[in-house]
Motif scaffolding. Structure first.
Motif, PDB file in Angstrom:
ATOM      1  N   MET A  61     -11.220  -3.542 -64.485  1.00  0.00           N
ATOM      2  CA  MET A  61      -9.946  -3.466 -65.205  1.00  0.00           C
ATOM      3  C   MET A  61      -9.984  -4.165 -66.558  1.00  0.00           C
ATOM      4  O   MET A  61      -8.996  -4.198 -67.267  1.00  0.00           O
ATOM      5  CB  MET A  61      -8.816  -4.058 -64.352  1.00  0.00           C
ATOM      6  N   GLU A  62     -11.126  -4.728 -66.913  1.00  0.00           N
ATOM      7  CA  GLU A  62     -11.315  -5.411 -68.191  1.00  0.00           C
ATOM      8  C   GLU A  62     -10.331  -6.551 -68.415  1.00  0.00           C
ATOM      9  O   GLU A  62      -9.850  -6.767 -69.522  1.00  0.00           O
ATOM     10  CB  GLU A  62     -11.277  -4.414 -69.346  1.00  0.00           C
ATOM     11  N   MET A  63     -10.026  -7.284 -67.338  1.00  0.00           N
ATOM     12  CA  MET A  63      -9.155  -8.458 -67.436  1.00  0.00           C
ATOM     13  C   MET A  63      -9.749  -9.617 -66.633  1.00  0.00           C
ATOM     14  O   MET A  63      -9.111 -10.140 -65.728  1.00  0.00           O
ATOM     15  CB  MET A  63      -7.754  -8.127 -66.925  1.00  0.00           C
ATOM     16  N   PRO A  64     -10.994 -10.035 -66.955  1.00  0.00           N
ATOM     17  CA  PRO A  64     -11.565 -11.167 -66.222  1.00  0.00           C
ATOM     18  C   PRO A  64     -10.696 -12.401 -66.424  1.00  0.00           C
ATOM     19  O   PRO A  64     -10.435 -12.805 -67.557  1.00  0.00           O
ATOM     20  CB  PRO A  64     -12.939 -11.355 -66.850  1.00  0.00           C
ATOM     21  N   THR A  65     -10.248 -12.968 -65.332  1.00  0.00           N
ATOM     22  CA  THR A  65      -9.339 -14.112 -65.380  1.00  0.00           C
ATOM     23  C   THR A  65      -9.954 -15.284 -64.634  1.00  0.00           C
ATOM     24  O   THR A  65     -10.430 -15.121 -63.502  1.00  0.00           O
ATOM     25  CB  THR A  65      -7.985 -13.743 -64.752  1.00  0.00           C
ATOM     26  N   ALA A  66      -9.930 -16.443 -65.251  1.00  0.00           N
ATOM     27  CA  ALA A  66     -10.451 -17.657 -64.624  1.00  0.00           C
ATOM     28  C   ALA A  66      -9.346 -18.683 -64.483  1.00  0.00           C
ATOM     29  O   ALA A  66      -8.514 -18.837 -65.377  1.00  0.00           O
ATOM     30  CB  ALA A  66     -11.584 -18.241 -65.447  1.00  0.00           C
ATOM     31  N   THR A  67      -9.353 -19.368 -63.367  1.00  0.00           N
ATOM     32  CA  THR A  67      -8.511 -20.536 -63.153  1.00  0.00           C
ATOM     33  C   THR A  67      -9.465 -21.699 -62.923  1.00  0.00           C
ATOM     34  O   THR A  67     -10.319 -21.638 -62.046  1.00  0.00           O
ATOM     35  CB  THR A  67      -7.575 -20.356 -61.949  1.00  0.00           C
TER      36      THR A  67
END
Length: 180
Positions: A61-67
């Motif tokens: 989805m081309e939205m790599p998200t990191a917490t």
């Protein structure tokens, strides 16, 4: 001691904790894995910031998200979530948002210590400080900025990468702390 390292009891306890965590993820531990864990622990700088947790969501989805959760020099926990160009970029941006000490990433490399899908990854990063206090004039008369190199290891490439980045930032922050 058999591998040529002089390790005290406190260091041995910390290395053993990391060893157990890796052993829970891998089928078998090789000498190279153990050496990577020992050298990372013994040759890391004093932590100003400590990486506590890193969680990444990525895919097509081309939205790599990191917490990312870190403990700061004040002893408080800080958490940030951010979208990046990839999982490592997202983690680095989250760390940058927490630490608030901008750098330029000059070099990034990952190597497997052993073979197989569960190999330990050793990540090496080199960052350049953007802080003017770390600028100097080279022999050729050009203004340069000081570089800081660090490495880390883990069975998870993103965790290894994030730890290496935090270690490099900690080296830089220790130098900045000493010149203030």
């Amino acid at each position: 001691a058999e591998m040529g390292y002089d390790v005290g009891n406190d260091d041995l306890d910390e290395i053993f904790k990391r060893f157990k965590a890796v052993a829970d993820k891998k089928k078998g531990i090789k000498d190279e894995d153990l050496e990577a864990l020992v050298s990372e622990h013994l040759f890391q700088s004093t932590s100003v910031w400590e990486l506590l947790e890193a969680q990444v969501v990525c895919g097509t989805m081309e939205m790599p998200t990191a917490t990312v959760k870190m403990r700061g020099p004040d002893g408080m926990e800080h958490v940030e979530s951010i979208v990046g160009k990839g999982p490592v970029d997202a983690c680095y941006k989250a760390v940058d948002k927490i630490v608030k000490s901008p750098v330029n990433l000059l070099d990034y490399s990952v190597n497997a210590v052993t073979e197989g899908i569960d190999a330990i990854a050793v990540t090496r990063v080199c960052v350049e400080s953007t802080d003017e206090r770390l600028a100097y004039e080279s022999a050729s008369g050009l203004t340069r900025r000081r570089n800081f190199t660090a490495q880390a290891s883990d069975t998870d490439i993103v965790v290894s990468s994030t730890r290496a980045y935090v270690n490099a930032l900690c080296k830089m922050l220790m130098v900045l702390r000493n010149i203030q």
